[in-house]
Enzyme design. Structure first.
Site, mmCIF file in Angstrom:
data_model
loop_
_atom_site.group_PDB
_atom_site.id
_atom_site.type_symbol
_atom_site.label_atom_id
_atom_site.label_comp_id
_atom_site.label_asym_id
_atom_site.label_seq_id
_atom_site.Cartn_x
_atom_site.Cartn_y
_atom_site.Cartn_z
ATOM 1 N N ASP A 271 0.962 -1.166 0.030
ATOM 2 C CA ASP A 271 0.046 0.022 0.105
ATOM 3 C C ASP A 271 0.932 1.430 0.070
ATOM 4 O O ASP A 271 2.297 1.171 0.331
ATOM 5 C CB ASP A 271 -1.031 0.076 1.305
ATOM 6 C CG ASP A 271 -1.727 1.133 1.363
ATOM 7 O OD1 ASP A 271 -2.269 1.573 0.324
ATOM 8 O OD2 ASP A 271 -1.987 1.627 2.442
ATOM 9 N N ASP B 22 -4.802 3.562 -3.291
ATOM 10 C CA ASP B 22 -6.047 4.434 -3.590
ATOM 11 C C ASP B 22 -5.446 6.181 -3.718
ATOM 12 O O ASP B 22 -6.425 6.978 -3.548
ATOM 13 C CB ASP B 22 -7.247 4.421 -2.413
ATOM 14 C CG ASP B 22 -8.405 4.679 -2.917
ATOM 15 O OD1 ASP B 22 -8.474 5.084 -4.170
ATOM 16 O OD2 ASP B 22 -9.667 4.671 -2.355
ATOM 17 N N ASP C 129 -3.465 12.319 -0.036
ATOM 18 C CA ASP C 129 -4.412 13.040 -0.437
ATOM 19 C C ASP C 129 -4.918 14.175 0.619
ATOM 20 O O ASP C 129 -5.368 15.163 0.312
ATOM 21 C CB ASP C 129 -5.717 12.187 -0.741
ATOM 22 C CG ASP C 129 -5.924 11.587 -1.898
ATOM 23 O OD1 ASP C 129 -5.196 11.952 -2.604
ATOM 24 O OD2 ASP C 129 -6.543 10.461 -1.972
ATOM 25 N N ASP D 29 -0.140 5.055 1.096
ATOM 26 C CA ASP D 29 -0.518 5.968 2.218
ATOM 27 C C ASP D 29 -0.227 5.475 3.750
ATOM 28 O O ASP D 29 -0.987 4.261 3.797
ATOM 29 C CB ASP D 29 -1.788 6.557 2.087
ATOM 30 C CG ASP D 29 -2.058 7.625 0.848
ATOM 31 O OD1 ASP D 29 -0.885 8.236 0.399
ATOM 32 O OD2 ASP D 29 -2.947 7.701 0.015
ATOM 33 N N ASP E 154 -1.944 -0.954 5.719
ATOM 34 C CA ASP E 154 -2.567 -0.365 7.134
ATOM 35 C C ASP E 154 -3.886 -0.379 6.964
ATOM 36 O O ASP E 154 -4.642 -0.382 8.162
ATOM 37 C CB ASP E 154 -1.709 0.874 7.269
ATOM 38 C CG ASP E 154 -2.425 1.943 6.198
ATOM 39 O OD1 ASP E 154 -3.225 2.544 6.698
ATOM 40 O OD2 ASP E 154 -1.786 1.931 5.225
#
Length: 241
Positions: free
Chosen positions: A8, A99, A19, A10, A179
């Site tokens: 992942d 994402d 973001d 972030d 996470d």
């Protein structure tokens, strides 16, 4: 013998949410309440699209954004871990499933010279329009009820593995490092020989332990990490096996 490392981004590779970090570019480093309150669960990408319009309307340029984004700190130990993976690329294929968006991830990895560590990055496509506004799209469409509508990480992982099999590449083990809540769907797809590495104190760890308590544990092994040095120590053990 080859391992697939799935990261992942972030709060995993970087120690922040890319973001929300971009808001530092906004006037007074904050968003108006109306915009902040416009987020609807499962529709984060659309919300970020509105944030980027607001930044563009306020004269925030690509260079301003890039300067801000490349100040995000990496998670503790991550620079050492990515360096180690880079030195052992013959053993590790390495992908990001996130994402965030292509522009942010590209800026951050290139600024730190880590883009060569990763074979592929799967995230929401983003680009600057002719008027200088950052625009963002959904990565894909899917039918998974558990995931936000722009991204099912399990679907990404399955499609990547199938594509690799067609090329004659299969993996001894998949190591999934993440996470967040949206990392649970791909973790539940992992098999007995694979390993999930949830970050300590974050949503993924909590969700995995809730499953274990309700007697429907994940099939794979689970190893919690707090510093990326923990991940590196595990990888060093595995390649000695």
């Amino acid at each position: 013998m080859k391992f697939l490392l799935v990261f992942d981004f972030d709060h995993t590779i970087i120690d922040e949410n890319s973001d929300t970090w971009i808001v530092k570019c906004a006037p007074e480093r904050k968003l108006p309440n109306g915009l902040r309150n416009s987020y609807q669960p499962g529709h984060w990408t659309e919300y970020m699209g509105r944030v980027f319009v607001y930044l563009g309307d306020n004269g925030v340029k690509e260079d301003d954004m890039k300067r801000t984004m490349t100040t995000i700190p990496f998670t503790a130990g991550m620079i050492d871990l990515l360096g180690f993976i880079g030195e052992n690329k013959q053993l590790f294929d390495c992908i990001i499933v996130s994402d965030s968006n292509t522009v942010f991830i590209d800026w951050i990895l290139k600024a730190a010279d880590f883009h060569k560590v990763f074979d592929e990055v799967f995230t929401n496509p983003a680009a600057f329009s002719s008027t200088g506004y950052l625009t963002i799209q959904h990565l894909h469409a899917h039918h998974c009820a558990k995931c936000p509508k722009n991204l099912c990480k399990r679907k990404v992982l399955k499609e990547f593995l199938n594509k690799q099999l067609e090329r004659g590449v299969s993996y001894t083990r998949i190591v999934y490092i993440g996470d967040g809540g949206n990392d649970l769907c791909p973790v539940m797809f992992l098999k007995k020989n694979d390993i999930a590495m949830p970050r300590q104190g974050y949503t993924l760890e909590k969700k995995i332990s809730q499953l274990a308590q309700s007697l429907s544990p994940v099939q794979c092994s689970v190893l919690v990490w707090s510093s990326a040095i923990d991940i590196m120590s595990y990888l060093k053990l595995v390649i000695k096996e």
